[in-house]
Structures are given as C-alpha cells and as structure tokens.
Design an enzyme around this catalytic site. Structure first.
Site, PDB file in Angstrom:
ATOM      1  N   SER A  64       0.792  -1.279   0.163  1.00  0.00           N
ATOM      2  CA  SER A  64      -0.216   0.031  -0.058  1.00  0.00           C
ATOM      3  C   SER A  64       0.260   1.539   0.291  1.00  0.00           C
ATOM      4  O   SER A  64       2.058   1.375   0.626  1.00  0.00           O
ATOM      5  CB  SER A  64      -0.680  -0.314   1.088  1.00  0.00           C
ATOM      6  OG  SER A  64      -1.382  -1.030   1.621  1.00  0.00           O
TER       7      SER A  64
HETATM    8  N1  SAM Z   1      -0.830  -4.590   4.200  1.00  0.00           N
HETATM    9  C1  SAM Z   1      -0.409  -4.830   2.810  1.00  0.00           C
HETATM   10  C2  SAM Z   1       1.390  -4.500   2.792  1.00  0.00           C
HETATM   11  O1  SAM Z   1       2.129  -4.052   3.340  1.00  0.00           O
HETATM   12  O2  SAM Z   1       2.190  -5.159   1.300  1.00  0.00           O
HETATM   13  C3  SAM Z   1      -1.318  -4.600   1.709  1.00  0.00           C
HETATM   14  C4  SAM Z   1      -2.306  -5.488   1.394  1.00  0.00           C
HETATM   15  S1  SAM Z   1      -2.840  -5.624  -0.135  1.00  0.00           S
HETATM   16  C5  SAM Z   1      -3.318  -3.726  -0.599  1.00  0.00           C
HETATM   17  C6  SAM Z   1      -4.065  -6.641   0.181  1.00  0.00           C
HETATM   18  C7  SAM Z   1      -3.668  -8.163   0.140  1.00  0.00           C
HETATM   19  O3  SAM Z   1      -4.589  -8.464   0.599  1.00  0.00           O
HETATM   20  C8  SAM Z   1      -3.200  -9.199  -0.339  1.00  0.00           C
HETATM   21  O4  SAM Z   1      -1.471  -9.567  -0.523  1.00  0.00           O
HETATM   22  C9  SAM Z   1      -4.273 -10.359  -0.685  1.00  0.00           C
HETATM   23  O5  SAM Z   1      -3.583 -11.097  -1.579  1.00  0.00           O
HETATM   24  C10 SAM Z   1      -4.565  -9.788   0.433  1.00  0.00           C
HETATM   25  N2  SAM Z   1      -5.766 -10.875   1.201  1.00  0.00           N
HETATM   26  C11 SAM Z   1      -7.390 -10.282  -0.181  1.00  0.00           C
HETATM   27  N3  SAM Z   1      -8.305 -11.240   0.245  1.00  0.00           N
HETATM   28  C12 SAM Z   1      -8.118 -11.916   1.631  1.00  0.00           C
HETATM   29  C13 SAM Z   1      -8.218 -11.926   2.683  1.00  0.00           C
HETATM   30  N4  SAM Z   1      -9.594 -12.657   2.568  1.00  0.00           N
HETATM   31  N5  SAM Z   1      -7.546 -13.073   3.597  1.00  0.00           N
HETATM   32  C14 SAM Z   1      -6.313 -12.226   3.767  1.00  0.00           C
HETATM   33  N6  SAM Z   1      -5.631 -11.819   3.102  1.00  0.00           N
HETATM   34  C15 SAM Z   1      -6.258 -12.074   1.459  1.00  0.00           C
END
Ligand code: SAM
Length: 217
Positions: A64
């Site tokens: 992000s």
């Molecule tokens: N906070 C993270 C960072 O610091 O890099 C960035 C998050 S990224 C924008 C969103 C993440 O959420 C992705 O890696 C995706 O695979 C994960 N994701 C999406 N749906 C999810 C779920 N139901 N449970 C766990 N992870 C999930």
C-alpha cells in the site's frame, strides 16, 4: 541503492507524504522511520520504495501507499499494549509497522507465497512479535481472545461480521469499504457498552478483499 540516497528518500517520504498531510501521532512516524520500506518491495524496485504510491508485489497484489499505511495505523490509536490483527499481509510492511506499536500482531494472507515472503522479510529485520497465517482473513482468527485493533488492507463490499465480533470492547477496526474500484476508509469502534460506532475518513483505492465475507474469488 546506496545508504545515503535511501536515507534522503526515506526522510523525504516521512516529511512530505506523512507529516505534511497531517499524520500527527509521533509514534506512527517513529515506526515509519524505523522500518525500511525498501525491505518490502520486490528485488530491483528498491529505488521506488519511498514513492508516493502503492507498488506491485506479484500475484496481482500491492504494497500500500505509505500515507495510507500511516493513516490507517494512526486511526487505530495504538498504545503498545494491543493484540492487533492485520488482514491481507501482502508484503508484510503494514504488519512490520504494527509490530512497533502493538504488543503482538497476527497477520493473515490468502496467498501462501506472499505469506512466506513476508515471514522471511520480518525474520531478516528481527521482528518477532508478528505471527503470519495463511487463510481467509474475512473470517478473522477463530480463537476466543479477540483483538484490540484490526486493520484490513484490502477493499471489502461490506464490513465482515466475524471481524466485528472479534473486536474487543474499546477496540478499533479500520477497513476500506465500498466498490471494487474505490472505497471509503471506515473506522469502527466497539464501545465498552458493546455499541458499535462508525466514522469515515475519505476515499481510498485497494485491491479486493477476497473471501467468504468479501468479494468472491
Ligand atoms: N498491507 C499490505 C502491505 O503492507 O503490503 C498490503 C495489502 S495488499 C493491498 C492486500 C492483500 O490482501 C493482498 O496480499 C491479498 O492477497 C490479501 N487478501 C485479499 N483478500 C484476503 C483475505 N480474505 N484474507 C487474507 N488476505 C487477503
């Protein structure tokens, strides 16, 4: 990237993207000055690590934007004693920031390869109070302890009910809620009388939260 140019870009990120945009909690900026974002971007992308933008980390996912991490973290009002839940580990950067501000962190990621990469990054930085789990974070963590703080790093069509249920009295949750392109950053507070209060904090753009209580895969 050599150390000097990293220090310059890192400092500029804190001053121009974080402080100048109104992040006031000194503990949040301290954490962001402690954790190098360059350790959480794919190899070869280190020069872009302090850009004012999300960056691709593979598997169609992103780390992000630094300001968004700062804003979500500030909204959690952490004091150092909390048990925190991070849904959507991604690169592990948000979890690493939380590790500096909460007592312990559980981070859930649905893509096993990203979870593994994040584990290695945190281990390399010597961060020992974060537990990374592979699973559907819309279900939260099925233990009875609950969380004082929950941050969801992906956009959801609605607030997943299991996450509200796992928020302890006095707890705070930050989650992007809305469509699959644009969401509203939403803060949910559970009062000590069990009332839930919701406030909104502007628009944001996140990848979809995919799961039982999110978007369908
Ligand atoms: N906070 C993270 C960072 O610091 O890099 C960035 C998050 S990224 C924008 C969103 C993440 O959420 C992705 O890696 C995706 O695979 C994960 N994701 C999406 N749906 C999810 C779920 N139901 N449970 C766990 N992870 C999930």
């Amino acid at each position: 990237m050599n150390t000097t140019s990293e220090e310059v870009l890192w400092d500029r990120m804190i001053r121009e993207q974080i402080e100048a945009r109104g992040i006031r909690d000194p503990e949040v900026t301290r954490a962001m000055r402690t954790i190098p974002r360059s350790a959480f971007v794919p190899e070869g992308r280190e020069a872009a690590a302090y850009d004012d933008a999300p960056l691709p980390i593979g598997f169609g996912q992103t780390i992000s934007q630094p300001y968004m991490v700062a804003l979500m973290t500030e909204l959690l009002e952490l004091t150092g004693t909390e048990r925190a839940l991070d849904v959507g580990t991604g690169s592990g950067y948000q979890a690493a920031i939380l590790s500096q501000l909460a007592a312990s962190v559980v981070s859930i990621e649905r893509i096993p390869e990203l979870a593994e990469q994040a584990r290695s990054r945190l281990a390399r930085l010597g961060i020992a109070n974060v537990d990374i789990i592979v699973g559907d974070g819309t279900l939260g963590l099925n233990d009875s302890a609950g969380f004082d703080a929950i941050v969801v790093g992906a956009g959801s069509p609605e607030v997943p009910e299991p996450l509200v249920a796992q928020l302890l009295p006095g707890g705070r949750m930050v989650i992007p809620v809305g469509g699959d392109h644009v969401q509203t950053l939403t803060l949910i507070r559970r009062g000590y009388n069990d009332q839930v209060r919701t406030t909104t904090h502007g628009s944001c753009v996140f990848v979809p939260l995919v799961g039982v209580h999110g978007w369908r895969a």
